[in-house]
Design an enzyme around this catalytic site. Structure first.
Site, PDB file in Angstrom:
ATOM      1  N   ASP A 106       0.971  -1.133   0.115  1.00  0.00           N
ATOM      2  CA  ASP A 106      -0.106   0.176  -0.223  1.00  0.00           C
ATOM      3  C   ASP A 106       0.864   1.073   0.345  1.00  0.00           C
ATOM      4  OD1 ASP A 106      -1.896   1.500   0.235  1.00  0.00           O
ATOM      5  OD2 ASP A 106      -3.191   0.405   1.818  1.00  0.00           O
ATOM      6  N   ASP A 107       0.414   2.102   0.016  1.00  0.00           N
ATOM      7  CA  ASP A 107       1.392   3.598  -0.719  1.00  0.00           C
ATOM      8  C   ASP A 107       1.597   3.654   0.855  1.00  0.00           C
ATOM      9  OD1 ASP A 107      -1.509   4.198   0.426  1.00  0.00           O
ATOM     10  OD2 ASP A 107      -1.554   5.456  -1.398  1.00  0.00           O
TER      11      ASP A 107
ATOM     12  N   ASP B  54      -1.210   4.463   7.934  1.00  0.00           N
ATOM     13  CA  ASP B  54      -1.890   5.619   8.885  1.00  0.00           C
ATOM     14  C   ASP B  54      -2.722   5.141   9.812  1.00  0.00           C
ATOM     15  OD1 ASP B  54      -2.905   8.020  10.012  1.00  0.00           O
ATOM     16  OD2 ASP B  54      -3.716   8.934   8.153  1.00  0.00           O
TER      17      ASP B  54
HETATM   18  O1  PRP Z   1      -3.744   3.536   8.342  1.00  0.00           O
HETATM   19  P1  PRP Z   1      -5.209   3.695   7.753  1.00  0.00           P
HETATM   20  O2  PRP Z   1      -6.183   4.173   9.099  1.00  0.00           O
HETATM   21  O3  PRP Z   1      -6.130   2.667   7.311  1.00  0.00           O
HETATM   22  O4  PRP Z   1      -5.359   4.377   6.553  1.00  0.00           O
HETATM   23  C1  PRP Z   1      -4.042   3.827   5.000  1.00  0.00           C
HETATM   24  C2  PRP Z   1      -5.212   3.985   3.964  1.00  0.00           C
HETATM   25  O5  PRP Z   1      -5.650   5.264   3.452  1.00  0.00           O
HETATM   26  C3  PRP Z   1      -5.672   5.119   1.907  1.00  0.00           C
HETATM   27  O6  PRP Z   1      -6.371   5.228   1.276  1.00  0.00           O
HETATM   28  P2  PRP Z   1      -7.979   5.471   0.967  1.00  0.00           P
HETATM   29  O7  PRP Z   1      -9.078   4.344   1.428  1.00  0.00           O
HETATM   30  O8  PRP Z   1      -7.770   6.659   1.236  1.00  0.00           O
HETATM   31  O9  PRP Z   1      -8.515   4.678  -0.033  1.00  0.00           O
HETATM   32  P3  PRP Z   1      -7.431   5.252  -1.494  1.00  0.00           P
HETATM   33  O10 PRP Z   1      -6.343   4.005  -2.097  1.00  0.00           O
HETATM   34  O11 PRP Z   1      -8.344   4.222  -2.935  1.00  0.00           O
HETATM   35  O12 PRP Z   1      -7.056   6.642  -1.780  1.00  0.00           O
HETATM   36  C4  PRP Z   1      -4.594   4.963   1.887  1.00  0.00           C
HETATM   37  O13 PRP Z   1      -3.905   4.462   0.668  1.00  0.00           O
HETATM   38  C5  PRP Z   1      -4.776   3.315   2.839  1.00  0.00           C
HETATM   39  O14 PRP Z   1      -5.063   2.613   1.780  1.00  0.00           O
HETATM   40  O1  XAN Z   2      -4.159  11.001   0.512  1.00  0.00           O
HETATM   41  C1  XAN Z   2      -4.163  10.712   1.887  1.00  0.00           C
HETATM   42  N1  XAN Z   2      -2.446  10.799   3.033  1.00  0.00           N
HETATM   43  C2  XAN Z   2      -2.809  10.679   4.553  1.00  0.00           C
HETATM   44  O2  XAN Z   2      -1.624  11.005   4.558  1.00  0.00           O
HETATM   45  C3  XAN Z   2      -3.933   9.616   4.202  1.00  0.00           C
HETATM   46  N2  XAN Z   2      -3.548   8.807   5.316  1.00  0.00           N
HETATM   47  C4  XAN Z   2      -5.167   7.931   5.348  1.00  0.00           C
HETATM   48  N3  XAN Z   2      -5.539   8.384   3.906  1.00  0.00           N
HETATM   49  C5  XAN Z   2      -4.053   9.390   3.483  1.00  0.00           C
HETATM   50  N4  XAN Z   2      -4.558   9.641   2.587  1.00  0.00           N
HETATM   51 MG    MG Z   3      -5.535   3.132   0.111  1.00  0.00          MG
END
Ligand code: PRP
Ligand code: XAN
Ligand code: MG
Length: 169
Positions: A102-103, A106
């Site tokens: 994952d990117d 958090d």
């Molecule tokens: O550790 P956490 O608090 O769970 O947050 C991290 C996740 O939040 C973001 O995804 P998001 O759900 O915003 O969706 P996206 O990847 O489709 O943008 C990010 O890409 C992680 O997958």
């Molecule tokens: O673009 C983002 N930046 C963040 O720091 C983050 N944390 C949860 N989801 C996130 N998305």
């Molecule tokens: Mg995500």
């Protein structure tokens, strides 16, 4: 109400993201051999492509998770597309031999959901915040919990006013 998770900004350019994702691949290359990548959409798609290219992994699966944000909370997570059982059952099963990408992590809630599906997989993110660190096996850069990471695919060019009030010119 202001969101304390966004007190500080950590903007990431495409170059930075490519370099940090390559650094992740480099670190992972000495931590094991993987038969497949599972990327967590959507943010995991970009680093997964870079890591797959570096490590020569050609089996790439997705797990599609949407979080429903209410006000300034993450809200509930919904698995829109689960993982193909063929990938879960590689090697000794339960995700052994699988790299989950994952990117960022958090709060760790997203990785916790995926860990229940693939308890024996290796979990990697490019960026991590302290609360989520226990959920990830390998990451590159840690930022504080009150920092918001701005990814290049969410950003666009915008005029920046000069610091000086004297804008005549
Ligand atoms: O550790 P956490 O608090 O769970 O947050 C991290 C996740 O939040 C973001 O995804 P998001 O759900 O915003 O969706 P996206 O990847 O489709 O943008 C990010 O890409 C992680 O997958
Ligand atoms: O673009 C983002 N930046 C963040 O720091 C983050 N944390 C949860 N989801 C996130 N998305
Ligand atoms: Mg995500």
């Amino acid at each position: 109400m202001e969101n304390p998770a966004q007190n500080k900004a950590f903007p990431v350019s495409w170059d930075m993201f490519h370099r940090d994702s390559r650094a992740l691949a480099w670190r992972l290359s000495s931590e094991g051999e993987w038969k497949a990548i599972v990327c967590i959409t959507r943010g995991g798609l970009v680093p997964a492509g870079i890591v797959a290219r570096e490590l020569g992994i050609r089996t790439i699966e997705t797990v599609c998770i949407a979080s429903y944000h209410d006000y300034d909370n993450q809200g509930t997570l919904k698995v829109i597309k689960p993982i193909d059982p063929k990938v879960i059952d590689l090697e000794e099963g339960q995700g052994s031999g699988v790299l989950v990408i994952d990117d960022l992590v958090d709060t760790g809630k997203t990785l916790k959901v995926v860990r229940e599906m693939l308890p024996k997989a290796h979990y990697a993110t490019v960026y991590a915040k302290p609360v989520g660190v226990p959920m990830v096996d390998t990451f590159i850069t840690e930022v504080s919990q009150d920092t918001w990471i701005y990814f290049p695919w969410d950003m666009g060019w915008q005029f920046q006013p000069p610091l000086s009030k004297d804008t005549a010119g």
